[in-house]
Write a protein that holds these residues in place. Structure first.
Motif, PDB file in Angstrom:
ATOM      1  N   THR A 189       0.984  -1.252  -0.137  1.00 38.81           N
ATOM      2  CA  THR A 189       0.048  -0.060  -0.083  1.00 38.81           C
ATOM      3  C   THR A 189       0.745   1.215   0.279  1.00 38.81           C
ATOM      4  O   THR A 189       2.108   1.303   0.505  1.00 38.81           O
ATOM      5  N   LYS A 190       0.194   2.435  -0.482  1.00 37.16           N
ATOM      6  CA  LYS A 190       0.815   3.546  -0.435  1.00 37.16           C
ATOM      7  C   LYS A 190      -0.369   4.565  -0.382  1.00 37.16           C
ATOM      8  O   LYS A 190      -1.154   4.502  -1.003  1.00 37.16           O
ATOM      9  N   GLU A 191      -0.057   5.793   0.421  1.00 40.63           N
ATOM     10  CA  GLU A 191      -1.276   6.767   0.467  1.00 40.63           C
ATOM     11  C   GLU A 191      -0.541   8.243  -0.399  1.00 40.63           C
ATOM     12  O   GLU A 191       0.570   8.420  -0.486  1.00 40.63           O
ATOM     13  N   PHE A 192      -1.435   8.692  -1.306  1.00 38.20           N
ATOM     14  CA  PHE A 192      -1.267   9.629  -2.081  1.00 38.20           C
ATOM     15  C   PHE A 192      -2.357  10.716  -1.654  1.00 38.20           C
ATOM     16  O   PHE A 192      -3.387  10.437  -1.521  1.00 38.20           O
ATOM     17  N   LEU A 193      -2.101  11.988  -2.053  1.00 44.16           N
ATOM     18  CA  LEU A 193      -2.855  13.310  -1.782  1.00 44.16           C
ATOM     19  C   LEU A 193      -3.409  13.695  -3.167  1.00 44.16           C
ATOM     20  O   LEU A 193      -2.510  14.055  -4.017  1.00 44.16           O
ATOM     21  N   PHE A 194      -4.713  13.755  -3.510  1.00 44.88           N
ATOM     22  CA  PHE A 194      -5.221  14.150  -4.733  1.00 44.88           C
ATOM     23  C   PHE A 194      -6.173  15.546  -4.544  1.00 44.88           C
ATOM     24  O   PHE A 194      -6.848  15.498  -3.655  1.00 44.88           O
ATOM     25  N   SER A 195      -6.380  16.353  -5.616  1.00 46.35           N
ATOM     26  CA  SER A 195      -7.462  16.969  -5.676  1.00 46.35           C
ATOM     27  C   SER A 195      -8.928  16.478  -6.074  1.00 46.35           C
ATOM     28  O   SER A 195      -8.811  15.649  -6.744  1.00 46.35           O
ATOM     29  N   PRO A 196      -9.699  17.072  -5.805  1.00 50.50           N
ATOM     30  CA  PRO A 196     -11.183  16.295  -6.029  1.00 50.50           C
ATOM     31  C   PRO A 196     -11.593  16.508  -7.699  1.00 50.50           C
ATOM     32  O   PRO A 196     -12.262  15.954  -8.230  1.00 50.50           O
ATOM     33  N   ASN A 197     -10.767  17.283  -8.168  1.00 53.13           N
ATOM     34  CA  ASN A 197     -10.861  17.597  -9.605  1.00 53.13           C
ATOM     35  C   ASN A 197      -9.939  16.512 -10.344  1.00 53.13           C
ATOM     36  O   ASN A 197     -10.036  16.448 -11.803  1.00 53.13           O
ATOM     37  N   ASP A 198      -9.283  15.797  -9.921  1.00 52.82           N
ATOM     38  CA  ASP A 198      -8.398  14.751 -10.448  1.00 52.82           C
ATOM     39  C   ASP A 198      -9.153  13.628 -10.933  1.00 52.82           C
ATOM     40  O   ASP A 198      -9.988  13.214 -10.205  1.00 52.82           O
ATOM     41  N   SER A 199      -8.967  13.178 -12.185  1.00 53.77           N
ATOM     42  CA  SER A 199      -9.576  11.913 -12.550  1.00 53.77           C
ATOM     43  C   SER A 199      -8.988  10.697 -12.401  1.00 53.77           C
ATOM     44  O   SER A 199      -7.643  10.734 -12.202  1.00 53.77           O
ATOM     45  N   ALA A 200      -9.554   9.602 -12.774  1.00 56.51           N
ATOM     46  CA  ALA A 200      -8.835   8.385 -12.681  1.00 56.51           C
ATOM     47  C   ALA A 200      -7.581   8.161 -13.467  1.00 56.51           C
ATOM     48  O   ALA A 200      -6.417   7.615 -13.023  1.00 56.51           O
ATOM     49  N   ALA A 201      -7.527   8.800 -14.607  1.00 51.11           N
ATOM     50  CA  ALA A 201      -6.523   8.758 -15.566  1.00 51.11           C
ATOM     51  C   ALA A 201      -5.367   9.717 -14.950  1.00 51.11           C
ATOM     52  O   ALA A 201      -4.210   9.321 -15.103  1.00 51.11           O
ATOM     53  N   ASP A 202      -5.733  10.953 -14.291  1.00 50.90           N
ATOM     54  CA  ASP A 202      -4.754  11.685 -13.750  1.00 50.90           C
ATOM     55  C   ASP A 202      -3.876  11.064 -12.604  1.00 50.90           C
ATOM     56  O   ASP A 202      -2.802  11.050 -12.425  1.00 50.90           O
ATOM     57  N   ILE A 203      -4.543  10.320 -11.930  1.00 46.82           N
ATOM     58  CA  ILE A 203      -4.145   9.483 -10.780  1.00 46.82           C
ATOM     59  C   ILE A 203      -3.164   8.414 -11.193  1.00 46.82           C
ATOM     60  O   ILE A 203      -2.132   8.296 -10.519  1.00 46.82           O
TER      61      ILE A 203
END
Length: 126
Positions: free
Chosen positions: A30-44
């Motif tokens: 596992t690994k944790e990442f921080l993302f914006s609500p505007n990030d898409s699955a492709a962006d992630i």
């Protein structure tokens, strides 16, 4: 708040609202990442590929285009944003990350199961 950043990008306290994702590989790493609500699955997928954790080296993939996210048992298509999923700010959301060339068509799982079991949607009226 900056006028160039949408107001929904901030928590009620005025902090930038980010979503914490814990990504789990098939291997269980596992690994944790921080993302914006505007990030898409492709962006992630692209971000994770570009920042592949060193302890995931054995699972490294050849392209971000084959990384798929699974959330609540469903594959996320590339344009789905975290905001559209209504994920909570300040809490960790768990998703699975897998390498897969293609995604199943929506609602195709039920059809595939019927084909395996020989079930059909037909009925006989006597």
């Amino acid at each position: 708040m900056s006028s160039s950043v949408p107001s929904d990008m901030f928590s009620p306290c005025g902090e930038r609202a980010l979503i914490n994702l814990r990504l789990i590989l098939v291997s269980g790493k596992t690994k944790e990442f921080l993302f914006s609500p505007n990030d898409s699955a492709a962006d992630i997928a692209k971000h994770v590929y570009d920042n592949w954790p060193m302890d995931w080296e054995e699972e490294q993939v050849s392209s971000p285009n084959i990384l798929r996210l699974i959330y609540q048992g469903r594959f996320l298509h590339g344009n789905v944003t975290l905001g559209a999923l209504k994920l909570p700010f300040g809490k960790t959301t768990v998703m699975h990350l897998v390498a897969r060339e293609t995604l199943p068509e929506p609602n195709s799982q039920g059809q595939r199961n019927r084909e395996k079991t020989g079930e059909s949607n037909c009925c006989v009226i006597l």
